[in-house]
Design an enzyme around this catalytic site. Structure first.
Site, PDB file in Angstrom:
ATOM      1  N   GLU A   1     -12.830  -0.275  -9.950  1.00  0.00           N
ATOM      2  CA  GLU A   1     -12.352  -1.158 -11.020  1.00  0.00           C
ATOM      3  C   GLU A   1     -13.279  -1.226 -12.235  1.00  0.00           C
ATOM      4  O   GLU A   1     -12.804  -1.232 -13.383  1.00  0.00           O
ATOM      5  CB  GLU A   1     -12.095  -2.564 -10.460  1.00  0.00           C
ATOM      6  CG  GLU A   1     -10.793  -2.708  -9.685  1.00  0.00           C
ATOM      7  CD  GLU A   1     -10.841  -2.083  -8.293  1.00  0.00           C
ATOM      8  OE1 GLU A   1      -9.768  -1.847  -7.704  1.00  0.00           O
ATOM      9  OE2 GLU A   1     -11.968  -1.834  -7.789  1.00  0.00           O
TER      10      GLU A   1
ATOM     11  N   THR B   1      -1.627   0.990 -10.138  1.00  0.00           N
ATOM     12  CA  THR B   1      -2.856   0.343  -9.687  1.00  0.00           C
ATOM     13  C   THR B   1      -3.658   1.205  -8.720  1.00  0.00           C
ATOM     14  O   THR B   1      -4.769   0.830  -8.329  1.00  0.00           O
ATOM     15  CB  THR B   1      -2.541  -1.038  -9.060  1.00  0.00           C
ATOM     16  OG1 THR B   1      -3.739  -1.817  -9.008  1.00  0.00           O
ATOM     17  CG2 THR B   1      -1.938  -0.885  -7.660  1.00  0.00           C
TER      18      THR B   1
ATOM     19  N   ASP C   1      -4.531  -9.843  -8.412  1.00  0.00           N
ATOM     20  CA  ASP C   1      -4.924  -8.933  -9.477  1.00  0.00           C
ATOM     21  C   ASP C   1      -3.819  -8.028 -10.036  1.00  0.00           C
ATOM     22  O   ASP C   1      -3.484  -8.061 -11.228  1.00  0.00           O
ATOM     23  CB  ASP C   1      -6.112  -8.078  -9.020  1.00  0.00           C
ATOM     24  CG  ASP C   1      -5.925  -7.463  -7.640  1.00  0.00           C
ATOM     25  OD1 ASP C   1      -4.847  -7.638  -7.030  1.00  0.00           O
ATOM     26  OD2 ASP C   1      -6.860  -6.800  -7.142  1.00  0.00           O
TER      27      ASP C   1
ATOM     28  N   GLU D   1     -18.414  -7.150  -2.799  1.00  0.00           N
ATOM     29  CA  GLU D   1     -17.052  -7.656  -2.782  1.00  0.00           C
ATOM     30  C   GLU D   1     -16.982  -9.070  -3.368  1.00  0.00           C
ATOM     31  O   GLU D   1     -16.077  -9.365  -4.148  1.00  0.00           O
ATOM     32  CB  GLU D   1     -16.501  -7.647  -1.358  1.00  0.00           C
ATOM     33  CG  GLU D   1     -16.284  -6.240  -0.775  1.00  0.00           C
ATOM     34  CD  GLU D   1     -15.065  -5.549  -1.349  1.00  0.00           C
ATOM     35  OE1 GLU D   1     -15.035  -5.279  -2.567  1.00  0.00           O
ATOM     36  OE2 GLU D   1     -14.138  -5.264  -0.577  1.00  0.00           O
TER      37      GLU D   1
ATOM     38  N   GLU E   1       0.822  -1.217   0.000  1.00  0.00           N
ATOM     39  CA  GLU E   1       0.000   0.000   0.000  1.00  0.00           C
ATOM     40  C   GLU E   1       0.853   1.262   0.000  1.00  0.00           C
ATOM     41  O   GLU E   1       0.516   2.245  -0.660  1.00  0.00           O
ATOM     42  CB  GLU E   1      -0.949   0.002   1.205  1.00  0.00           C
ATOM     43  CG  GLU E   1      -1.941  -1.144   1.243  1.00  0.00           C
ATOM     44  CD  GLU E   1      -3.037  -1.029   0.183  1.00  0.00           C
ATOM     45  OE1 GLU E   1      -3.101   0.006  -0.504  1.00  0.00           O
ATOM     46  OE2 GLU E   1      -3.817  -1.987   0.050  1.00  0.00           O
TER      47      GLU E   1
END
Length: 573
Positions: free
Chosen positions: A376, A478, A262, A355, A121
């Site tokens: 997304e 991302t 991902d 989710e 992160e």
């Protein structure tokens, strides 16, 4: 049992086709420029409602708690929302606030703190956010340091943050730990188990750092981690979800394209584009073949056991919705649009993406009913609209604006949705709402935004002032922080030219084959010390003169053409 499941899934898909109306790509309504402008203004108003609520109620904490109108530290203690929102300010046209926040961050953010931080992160949000803001500084009218984009205060901040992450990569495999203490390094009791994405999501930011600063260590550790991960794939070409970074043994063996994996796949594709790297593209092509062979069914992607290919979880996860956008970058538009249709059907069922969504049951999964305002599906809509011009993707944007405004807006910002079924809210506004969700929505409705530039305009910059920059082809990390590939080429070339000049001066001023102290001179195959390159000054040009522009930084950015034409490499690669 596998046969029974597939038959049940087929029946469910056929059932869903009739119960939930299909999104017809041919029947979606076109939007006028006036309507597009109206939605841009609505998205902009959403941003400022969230942004000002954060400043008024939560700063300097990482994130806003919108239901109680206060703040909390979540991923470190970096004023994270401010860093994550910085480039969005410029994309929305607010140069003044961008300049103010740039100065504020330089004065207030300190990475020399006793905090346990997520390596993943911190990289995507903090390092990525600072690098993006640094590369957009000229566009924002910030006073630039001489030598930009190869130097600058935000670049130094990004490098400082990334250095704090390097101890995590000191493992026998080169794959990083998931957590690091910014002051003390890796805790001796830190678990060696981390997710696949936590190993493979560094090449964009770390290669950018290395090529802008001339310090190769960042790109080297990112590549070593990628190659180590590549070696662990199963006999059928899949990777699992969690791995032991000490032993390279898989701890969770579920393979798919969603949570925990991902962005690993995402960075192989985007790294290949940004760095023009055939090795990364080859890795993705091999994975893509295995993913299609073992996880894809009727344009859904299931979770399977990585060694056997048997279905382990017949669910769609909201994080998987990035996949159609990634497919569009490789020109696989037919498959991308069919998968997008499936995901959009789920959105229309609930007004957002839960989710986890059970494909056989056509409903949410217990305790996974939330929608934390993730970007997304909107991200994929933006890419696909740029590639096709199909108004269906604008319709998704309209639906997203209406849903988020109606369900999530509260007095102090926008609240995550705790349960998409009854629209109960959670007391959190993730920083990615401003970094990604709002940004992709705005870019969807703003076809003339400077980030969509296809080479028609550009700036000159670099140490000699002859690099073509800002010509388009931006690569989003991302966390949706855009990076300019041309800047990497510009600074890499500057480093190479300084090295060549240094070698030339040695050749002219010293006896053949020896250095000034009589020792054998370094061969071409040896690596120079990058820390010394930044202090060397060019004396080839006369003071005040300017080099003829060779346009060695690409003016026809590969990725801008890529999304439309499906090409990864330029013809002369």
């Amino acid at each position: 049992m596998h046969y029974f499941f597939m038959n049940k899934l087929l029946c469910t898909v056929l059932y869903a086709t009739y119960i939930f109306p299909a999104v017809s790509y041919g029947q979606a309504r076109e939007m006028s420029e006036e309507e597009m402008a109206q939605y841009r203004e609505r998205v902009k108003a959403m941003f400022y409602h969230a942004y000002n609520s954060y400043l008024d109620n939560a700063y300097p904490y990482d994130e806003l708690r919108p239901l109680t109108c206060d703040g909390q530290d979540t991923w470190g203690s970096f004023s994270l929302t401010l860093i994550d929102a910085l480039d969005t300010l410029l994309i929305l046209g607010n140069r003044t606030e961008f300049q103010r926040v740039t100065s504020l961050l330089q004065d207030t953010v300190d990475f020399e703190i006793d905090v346990n931080a997520s390596v993943f992160e911190t990289n995507i949000r903090v390092v990525g956010g600072l690098l993006s803001a640094h590369l957009l500084s000229k566009q924002a009218g910030v006073e630039l340091e001489e030598g930009w984009p190869c130097s600058g205060p935000l670049l130094r901040m990004a490098e400082d943050a990334a250095r704090k992450l390097l101890p995590a990569f000191q493992t026998p495999t080169g794959m990083p730990y998931g957590t690091v203490n910014l002051l003390r390094g890796v805790n001796p009791t830190e678990t060696p188990v981390t997710c696949t994405a936590g190993v493979g999501t560094f090449i964009l930011e770390f290669a950018t750092l290395s090529r802008l600063t001339g310090n190769p260590v960042f790109e080297e550790v990112a590549r070593k981690a990628l190659r180590a991960l590549w070696k662990t794939r199963s006999d059928i070409g899949l990777v699992g979800n969690h791995i032991d970074v000490i032993t390279s043994k898989w701890v969770a063996q579920d393979a798919g394209i969603g949570a925990g994996i991902d962005s690993y796949f995402e960075y192989l594709v985007k790294g290949a584009i940004m760095l023009q790297d055939e090795e990364l593209l080859f890795m993705f092509r091999e994975f893509d073949r295995s993913v299609r062979n073992h996880t894809k069914f009727d344009d859904w992607y299931l979770w399977v056991q990585m060694h056997k290919g048997t279905v382990s979880m017949p669910v769609f996860q909201s994080l998987e919705a990035f996949w159609p956008g990634l497919q569009s970058l490789l020109g696989d538009l037919d498959s991308a649009m069919r998968t997008f249709h499936n995901y959009y059907t789920v959105w229309r069922q609930f007004g957002g993406l839960p989710e986890f969504y059970s494909i056989p049951q056509g409903y949410t999964v217990d305790k996974r009913e939330g929608y934390p305002l993730r970007p997304e599906l909107i991200e994929s809509a933006m890419y696909l609209y740029r590639a096709t011009g199909d108004p269906t993707f604008l319709q998704l944007g309209r639906d997203a604006v209406e849903s988020i405004e109606k369900i999530s807006r509260v007095k102090c910002g926008f609240a995550s949705i705790k349960d998409i079924r009854d629209h109960k809210l959670d007391n959190r506004m993730e920083s990615f709402f401003l970094a990604e969700t709002i940004k992709y929505l705005y870019l969807l409705f703003d076809p003339e935004n400077f980030l969509h530039n296809t080479g028609s305009t550009f700036d000159l910059g670099g140490p000699q002032g002859d690099c073509v920059l800002g010509a388009g082809g931006y690569i989003f990390n991302t966390e949706a922080h855009p990076l300019d590939p041309a800047a990497l080429h510009c600074c890499s070339r500057a480093q190479e030219e300084r090295l060549e000049l240094h070698e030339l001066l040695l050749t002219l001023s010293e006896p053949h084959g020896t250095s000034s102290n009589g020792t054998q001179r370094r061969s071409d195959s040896e690596t120079p010390d990058p820390s010394t390159l930044g202090s060397r000054e060019s004396i080839v040009m006369k003071p005040g003169s300017q080099r003829t522009n060779t346009l060695s930084c690409p003016t026809q950015p590969f990725s801008a053409r890529l999304a439309v034409m499906g090409q990864v490499f330029s013809d002369n690669t």
